[in-house]
Motif scaffolding. Structure first.
Motif, PDB file in Angstrom:
ATOM      1  N   GLY A 113       4.521   8.323   5.175  1.00 31.97           N
ATOM      2  CA  GLY A 113       3.871   7.647   5.646  1.00 31.97           C
ATOM      3  C   GLY A 113       4.164   6.529   4.798  1.00 31.97           C
ATOM      4  N   THR A 114       4.277   5.061   4.489  1.00 34.96           N
ATOM      5  CA  THR A 114       4.664   4.769   3.161  1.00 34.96           C
ATOM      6  C   THR A 114       3.339   4.020   3.442  1.00 34.96           C
ATOM      7  OG1 THR A 114       4.610   2.718   5.231  1.00 34.96           O
ATOM      8  CG2 THR A 114       6.170   3.178   4.576  1.00 34.96           C
ATOM      9  N   LYS A 115       3.727   3.947   1.231  1.00 32.07           N
ATOM     10  CA  LYS A 115       3.040   3.314   0.217  1.00 32.07           C
ATOM     11  C   LYS A 115       1.654   2.090   0.986  1.00 32.07           C
ATOM     12  CE  LYS A 115       3.254   3.183  -4.347  1.00 32.07           C
ATOM     13  NZ  LYS A 115       3.673   3.190  -5.338  1.00 32.07           N
ATOM     14  N   PHE A 116       1.221   2.059   0.591  1.00 33.69           N
ATOM     15  CA  PHE A 116       0.553   0.722   1.272  1.00 33.69           C
ATOM     16  C   PHE A 116       0.761  -0.588   0.265  1.00 33.69           C
ATOM     17  CE2 PHE A 116      -2.895  -1.944  -0.848  1.00 33.69           C
ATOM     18  CZ  PHE A 116      -3.818  -2.713   0.611  1.00 33.69           C
ATOM     19  N   SER A 117       1.093  -1.969   0.987  1.00 33.39           N
ATOM     20  CA  SER A 117       1.261  -3.067   0.436  1.00 33.39           C
ATOM     21  C   SER A 117       0.265  -3.478  -0.193  1.00 33.39           C
ATOM     22  CB  SER A 117       2.952  -3.100   0.780  1.00 33.39           C
ATOM     23  OG  SER A 117       3.206  -4.591   0.418  1.00 33.39           O
ATOM     24  N   ASP A 123      -1.572  -5.190   6.020  1.00 33.65           N
ATOM     25  CA  ASP A 123      -2.104  -3.954   5.583  1.00 33.65           C
ATOM     26  C   ASP A 123      -3.575  -4.549   4.180  1.00 33.65           C
ATOM     27  OD1 ASP A 123      -0.053  -2.513   6.292  1.00 33.65           O
ATOM     28  OD2 ASP A 123       1.213  -2.078   4.222  1.00 33.65           O
ATOM     29  N   VAL A 124      -3.579  -5.170   4.001  1.00 36.92           N
ATOM     30  CA  VAL A 124      -4.907  -5.234   2.775  1.00 36.92           C
ATOM     31  C   VAL A 124      -5.657  -5.913   4.064  1.00 36.92           C
ATOM     32  CG1 VAL A 124      -6.110  -6.976   2.249  1.00 36.92           C
ATOM     33  CG2 VAL A 124      -3.537  -6.733   1.392  1.00 36.92           C
ATOM     34  N   ILE A 125      -5.493  -6.089   4.964  1.00 33.23           N
ATOM     35  CA  ILE A 125      -6.649  -6.160   5.730  1.00 33.23           C
ATOM     36  C   ILE A 125      -7.134  -4.856   6.501  1.00 33.23           C
ATOM     37  CG2 ILE A 125      -7.718  -7.069   8.479  1.00 33.23           C
ATOM     38  CD1 ILE A 125      -7.936  -9.411   5.824  1.00 33.23           C
ATOM     39  N   LYS A 126      -6.238  -4.148   7.515  1.00 35.96           N
ATOM     40  CA  LYS A 126      -6.615  -2.838   7.669  1.00 35.96           C
ATOM     41  C   LYS A 126      -6.870  -1.907   6.840  1.00 35.96           C
ATOM     42  CE  LYS A 126      -2.793  -2.011   9.877  1.00 35.96           C
ATOM     43  NZ  LYS A 126      -1.455  -1.590  10.381  1.00 35.96           N
ATOM     44  N   ALA A 127      -6.504  -2.186   4.845  1.00 32.64           N
ATOM     45  CA  ALA A 127      -7.493  -1.282   3.784  1.00 32.64           C
ATOM     46  C   ALA A 127      -8.788  -1.566   3.808  1.00 32.64           C
ATOM     47  CB  ALA A 127      -6.323  -1.195   2.861  1.00 32.64           C
ATOM     48  N   SER A 128      -9.065  -2.527   3.961  1.00 31.75           N
ATOM     49  CA  SER A 128      -9.952  -3.214   3.978  1.00 31.75           C
ATOM     50  C   SER A 128     -11.254  -2.695   5.314  1.00 31.75           C
ATOM     51  CB  SER A 128     -10.578  -5.212   3.836  1.00 31.75           C
ATOM     52  OG  SER A 128      -9.482  -5.640   3.168  1.00 31.75           O
ATOM     53  N   LYS A 129     -10.593  -2.829   6.288  1.00 33.43           N
ATOM     54  CA  LYS A 129     -11.999  -2.123   7.206  1.00 33.43           C
ATOM     55  C   LYS A 129     -11.643  -0.833   7.288  1.00 33.43           C
ATOM     56  CE  LYS A 129     -10.013  -6.132  10.800  1.00 33.43           C
ATOM     57  NZ  LYS A 129      -9.209  -5.843  11.541  1.00 33.43           N
ATOM     58  N   ASN A 130     -10.486   0.208   7.192  1.00 30.86           N
ATOM     59  CA  ASN A 130     -10.803   1.662   6.406  1.00 30.86           C
ATOM     60  C   ASN A 130     -11.972   2.102   5.704  1.00 30.86           C
ATOM     61  OD1 ASN A 130      -9.304   3.939   7.503  1.00 30.86           O
ATOM     62  ND2 ASN A 130      -9.472   3.792   5.178  1.00 30.86           N
ATOM     63  N   ASN A 224      -2.767   5.815  -3.109  1.00 29.52           N
ATOM     64  CA  ASN A 224      -3.680   6.810  -2.118  1.00 29.52           C
ATOM     65  C   ASN A 224      -3.469   6.828  -0.765  1.00 29.52           C
ATOM     66  OD1 ASN A 224      -3.786   8.590  -4.169  1.00 29.52           O
ATOM     67  ND2 ASN A 224      -5.084   7.794  -5.423  1.00 29.52           N
ATOM     68  N   ILE A 225      -3.158   5.566  -0.902  1.00 33.76           N
ATOM     69  CA  ILE A 225      -3.670   4.717   0.610  1.00 33.76           C
ATOM     70  C   ILE A 225      -2.050   4.184   1.386  1.00 33.76           C
ATOM     71  CG2 ILE A 225      -3.864   3.102   2.397  1.00 33.76           C
ATOM     72  CD1 ILE A 225      -5.537   1.484  -0.284  1.00 33.76           C
ATOM     73  N   LEU A 226      -2.041   5.241   2.617  1.00 38.61           N
ATOM     74  CA  LEU A 226      -1.046   5.788   3.725  1.00 38.61           C
ATOM     75  C   LEU A 226      -0.734   4.673   4.715  1.00 38.61           C
ATOM     76  CD1 LEU A 226       0.751   8.951   2.446  1.00 38.61           C
ATOM     77  CD2 LEU A 226       0.989   7.530   1.028  1.00 38.61           C
ATOM     78  N   ILE A 227       0.737   4.149   4.948  1.00 43.16           N
ATOM     79  CA  ILE A 227       0.528   3.567   6.617  1.00 43.16           C
ATOM     80  C   ILE A 227       1.238   4.929   7.170  1.00 43.16           C
ATOM     81  CG2 ILE A 227       1.084   1.292   8.126  1.00 43.16           C
ATOM     82  CD1 ILE A 227      -0.812   1.349   6.009  1.00 43.16           C
ATOM     83  N   ASN A 228       1.083   5.207   8.483  1.00 47.45           N
ATOM     84  CA  ASN A 228       1.663   6.444   9.105  1.00 47.45           C
ATOM     85  C   ASN A 228       2.574   5.486  10.329  1.00 47.45           C
ATOM     86  OD1 ASN A 228       0.216   5.706  11.289  1.00 47.45           O
ATOM     87  ND2 ASN A 228      -1.182   7.961  11.138  1.00 47.45           N
TER      88      ASN A 228
END
Length: 347
Positions: A113-117, A123-130, A224-228
């Motif tokens: 995956g690519t490193k979260f940006s 990406d920020v919203i997705k990481a918040s939900k996760n 430590n947050i990857l986007i697949n």
């Protein structure tokens, strides 16, 4: 611990290929060294490519068996609750790790995956939900037998109050020494102490019993947050995870986000992250107060001044001056952020 007293990790690639990987039923593989850290928390990471081109991660961990089993428990719990993580793969003896020369190794799939940006709002919203989902599904977490439950639950007010007193001590030293660093430090002391006092007021009134508790990742940052390839979030590196106040994870994530140039103390982004999080995992008023007290505190200003005056005879004064000057540029934005927060949330 002095680095001179630390035994270096010095296994050869042949030794890893011939003596460690076969214990995970992985023979004749090729390996690529990704990271080695010879500190008091010594660890090593290798990317392993098997004969069938399957890719794995071999990790030498720095903690003991009890802690390793706790981390295994967390990862397995998350996996079974549909959080995408690198699940531990069993050894040929069906163990969760192997021991070799008094070192512990774990084996997992290699997550691509690519490193979260931080600069990508989606990406920020997705990481918040996760993160909200991670906290939601681990409220009732319990580890397997034989593991050591890691907990946090530090009192934020006590910690911030200690840091505030250290800043006052630094000011007294700065007034006496009056070198270039001290002049830069004193130039924003009043403004930074305004931030500290607001943090103390907020954290002093927090009812710890009202704070949400869950497993916290402990290092929920972009590395430590990857986007697949399916545009889903995958999490790695649970070395610092613990049962803790959920707000610590949220605060750590937001502080790292807000100090960046493109997201510099943006209240709208902060509100949106908390809104999306709250839809999945409810935040109490005390959770919100904890988060704001944590992120408003002038962390870098405090850390640089503490480290400088504790090591003034060895410090690279030019480097410290540059770092503090950059940290001071954040101060006015943090003050504006604090003022907006106070008005918006009636703090």
């Amino acid at each position: 611990m002095s680095t001179s007293n630390i035994q270096k990790f010095n296994l050869s690639e042949d030794e890893i290929i011939n003596n460690i990987l076969p214990q995970f039923n992985c023979k004749n593989a090729s390996i690529e060294q990704i990271k080695i850290k010879n500190t008091d928390k010594q660890r090593a990471v290798y990317k392993v490519t098997a004969l069938d081109n399957s890719v794995y991660c071999l990790k030498k961990v720095y903690y003991n068996e009890n802690t390793l089993l706790f981390i295994y428990s967390v990862v397995e719990w998350l996996y079974r609750n549909e959080i995408k993580v690198a699940r531990f793969l069993p050894s040929k003896d069906n163990k969760r790790f192997i021991e070799y020369k008094n070192m512990l190794f774990i084996f997992t799939p290699w997550l691509e995956g690519t490193k979260f940006s931080y600069d990508n709002f989606d990406d920020v919203i997705k990481a918040s939900k996760n993160l909200a989902k991670l906290h939601s599904v681990t409220k009732d977490f319990f580890p397997i037998d034989g593991s050591l439950m890691k907990t946090g639950y530090d009192n934020l007010y006590i910690s911030l109050n200690k840091h505030g007193k250290q800043l006052t001590e630094c000011y007294n030293k700065a007034s006496t020494i009056n070198d270039d660093f001290s002049k830069i430090f004193m130039s924003t002391f009043k403004d930074n102490m305004s931030l500290v006092n607001k943090c103390l007021n907020l954290s002093h009134n927090i009812n710890l019993d009202n704070l949400s508790r869950s497993i916290c990742h402990g290092d929920y940052v972009n590395k430590n947050i990857l986007i697949n390839n399916d545009n889903e979030i995958c999490l790695i590196d649970f070395d610092k995870c613990s049962m803790n106040f959920s707000a610590t994870d949220i605060s750590y994530f937001l502080r790292r986000l807000l100090k960046r140039e493109n997201t510099k103390w943006n209240l709208d982004i902060t509100k949106r992250c908390l809104y999306e999080y709250n839809l999945i995992n409810h935040l109490s008023a005390d959770d919100i107060a904890y988060i704001f007290a944590y992120i408003i505190f002038p962390q870098k200003y405090w850390r640089l001044s503490r480290d400088y005056y504790n090591n003034i005879n060895k410090a690279n004064k030019y480097a410290f001056c540059n770092l503090l000057t950059k940290a001071n540029l954040q101060c006015k934005y943090q003050l504006q952020f604090m003022t907006s927060l106070t008005s918006e949330f009636n703090l």
